[in-house]
Design a protein around this motif. Structure first.
Motif, mmCIF file in Angstrom:
data_model
loop_
_atom_site.group_PDB
_atom_site.id
_atom_site.type_symbol
_atom_site.label_atom_id
_atom_site.label_comp_id
_atom_site.label_asym_id
_atom_site.label_seq_id
_atom_site.Cartn_x
_atom_site.Cartn_y
_atom_site.Cartn_z
ATOM 1 N N ALA A 34 21.486 15.840 2.229
ATOM 2 C CA ALA A 34 21.180 14.864 1.175
ATOM 3 C C ALA A 34 21.501 13.444 1.615
ATOM 4 C CB ALA A 34 21.950 15.214 -0.090
ATOM 5 N N VAL A 35 22.587 13.277 2.347
ATOM 6 C CA VAL A 35 23.019 11.932 2.720
ATOM 7 C C VAL A 35 22.341 11.448 4.003
ATOM 8 C CG1 VAL A 35 25.025 10.567 3.432
ATOM 9 C CG2 VAL A 35 25.223 12.174 1.544
ATOM 10 N N SER A 36 22.222 12.332 4.992
ATOM 11 C CA SER A 36 21.774 11.880 6.302
ATOM 12 C C SER A 36 20.578 12.651 6.856
ATOM 13 C CB SER A 36 22.957 11.964 7.265
ATOM 14 O OG SER A 36 22.645 11.444 8.518
ATOM 15 N N GLY A 37 19.977 13.493 6.066
ATOM 16 C CA GLY A 37 18.811 14.233 6.525
ATOM 17 C C GLY A 37 19.183 15.398 7.425
ATOM 18 N N SER A 38 18.259 15.793 8.268
ATOM 19 C CA SER A 38 18.480 16.971 9.104
ATOM 20 C C SER A 38 19.595 16.747 10.136
ATOM 21 C CB SER A 38 17.188 17.373 9.799
ATOM 22 O OG SER A 38 16.739 16.336 10.646
ATOM 23 N N ALA A 39 19.806 15.512 10.559
ATOM 24 C CA ALA A 39 20.882 15.237 11.516
ATOM 25 C C ALA A 39 22.253 15.506 10.880
ATOM 26 C CB ALA A 39 20.807 13.797 12.001
ATOM 27 N N GLY A 40 22.426 15.109 9.639
ATOM 28 C CA GLY A 40 23.683 15.376 8.936
ATOM 29 C C GLY A 40 23.882 16.847 8.667
ATOM 30 N N ALA A 41 22.789 17.547 8.329
ATOM 31 C CA ALA A 41 22.881 18.984 8.088
ATOM 32 C C ALA A 41 23.238 19.719 9.374
ATOM 33 C CB ALA A 41 21.568 19.503 7.520
ATOM 34 N N LEU A 42 22.661 19.323 10.501
ATOM 35 C CA LEU A 42 22.961 19.957 11.779
ATOM 36 C C LEU A 42 24.412 19.702 12.185
ATOM 37 C CD1 LEU A 42 21.983 21.572 14.215
ATOM 38 C CD2 LEU A 42 21.323 19.406 15.263
ATOM 39 N N SER A 43 24.891 18.483 11.957
ATOM 40 C CA SER A 43 26.287 18.172 12.276
ATOM 41 C C SER A 43 27.230 19.017 11.431
ATOM 42 C CB SER A 43 26.568 16.688 12.049
ATOM 43 O OG SER A 43 25.855 15.901 12.970
ATOM 44 N N SER A 44 26.924 19.160 10.147
ATOM 45 C CA SER A 44 27.747 19.994 9.269
ATOM 46 C C SER A 44 27.702 21.451 9.704
ATOM 47 C CB SER A 44 27.271 19.881 7.821
ATOM 48 O OG SER A 44 27.463 18.589 7.333
ATOM 49 N N LEU A 45 26.522 21.907 10.078
ATOM 50 C CA LEU A 45 26.372 23.293 10.515
ATOM 51 C C LEU A 45 27.159 23.560 11.793
ATOM 52 C CD1 LEU A 45 24.900 25.763 9.488
ATOM 53 C CD2 LEU A 45 22.986 25.160 10.946
ATOM 54 N N LEU A 46 27.190 22.610 12.703
ATOM 55 C CA LEU A 46 28.006 22.754 13.916
ATOM 56 C C LEU A 46 29.491 22.847 13.565
ATOM 57 C CD1 LEU A 46 26.346 20.289 16.460
ATOM 58 C CD2 LEU A 46 26.579 22.758 16.697
ATOM 59 N N GLY A 47 29.944 22.018 12.632
ATOM 60 C CA GLY A 47 31.347 22.064 12.212
ATOM 61 C C GLY A 47 31.702 23.386 11.571
ATOM 62 N N VAL A 48 30.794 23.900 10.754
ATOM 63 C CA VAL A 48 31.026 25.196 10.105
ATOM 64 C C VAL A 48 31.085 26.306 11.153
ATOM 65 C CG1 VAL A 48 29.949 26.916 8.610
ATOM 66 C CG2 VAL A 48 30.068 24.540 7.876
ATOM 67 N N ALA A 49 30.148 26.309 12.084
ATOM 68 C CA ALA A 49 30.124 27.341 13.130
ATOM 69 C C ALA A 49 31.381 27.290 13.988
ATOM 70 C CB ALA A 49 28.882 27.174 13.993
ATOM 71 N N LEU A 50 31.843 26.080 14.271
ATOM 72 C CA LEU A 50 33.038 25.935 15.082
ATOM 73 C C LEU A 50 34.275 26.431 14.338
ATOM 74 C CD1 LEU A 50 33.513 23.329 17.671
ATOM 75 C CD2 LEU A 50 35.464 23.798 16.250
ATOM 76 N N ALA A 51 34.281 26.365 13.024
ATOM 77 C CA ALA A 51 35.423 26.843 12.248
ATOM 78 C C ALA A 51 35.382 28.355 12.033
ATOM 79 C CB ALA A 51 35.472 26.131 10.900
ATOM 80 N N VAL A 52 34.196 28.907 11.829
ATOM 81 C CA VAL A 52 34.076 30.317 11.469
ATOM 82 C C VAL A 52 34.186 31.244 12.678
ATOM 83 C CG1 VAL A 52 32.455 32.005 10.522
ATOM 84 C CG2 VAL A 52 32.800 29.844 9.368
#
Length: 133
Positions: A34-52
């Motif tokens: 919502a805030v940064s488009g697909s680049a923000g979603a990909l960055s968030s997804l990388l952070g989630v994957a790195l945590a899980v």
């Protein structure tokens, strides 16, 4: 019998924690999009994957879901699993920043921290102990 109840209790906790982590992951990816488009979603997804990913390794290697492990083995397995989790976390951070640097590090770190901090919800996620008389 008591050990099997403990394993069942741990399974319920892990299921609940996984559900909360998935919810936090979904919200963080949506916010990133919502805030940064697909680049923000990909960055968030990388952070989630790195945590899980290291958490999954820890659960698999620690034997917390196995009721046949003795206490002496359990301490060793927990220590090894925690070392493996830490080592994998370091390797994943290095890999992410060298191979696929997040375009928006704020979303990456916020998603990572949000998923990791869901463990603080553990007292509310654990089934209540009910003493039997």
């Amino acid at each position: 019998m008591r050990q099997r109840r403990e394993v069942t209790r741990r399974q319920v906790y892990i299921r609940r924690l996984s559900t909360i982590q998935a919810s936090v992951a979904f919200i963080s990816v949506l916010l990133g999009f919502a805030v940064s488009g697909s680049a923000g979603a990909l960055s968030s997804l990388l952070g989630v994957a790195l945590a899980v990913t290291p958490n999954g390794l820890f659960i698999a290697r620690s034997g917390v879901l196995n009721h046949q492990i003795r206490a002496s083995q359990s301490a060793k397995r927990l220590f090894r699993a925690e070392m493996g989790k830490f080592g994998l976390t370091v390797v994943l951070f290095i890999t992410v920043f060298l191979v696929v640097p997040p375009s928006n590090p704020a979303f990456f770190f916020c998603a990572y921290v949000a998923v990791v901090l869901t463990h603080w919800l553990a007292p509310w996620l654990m089934p209540k102990h009910r003493p039997t008389n």
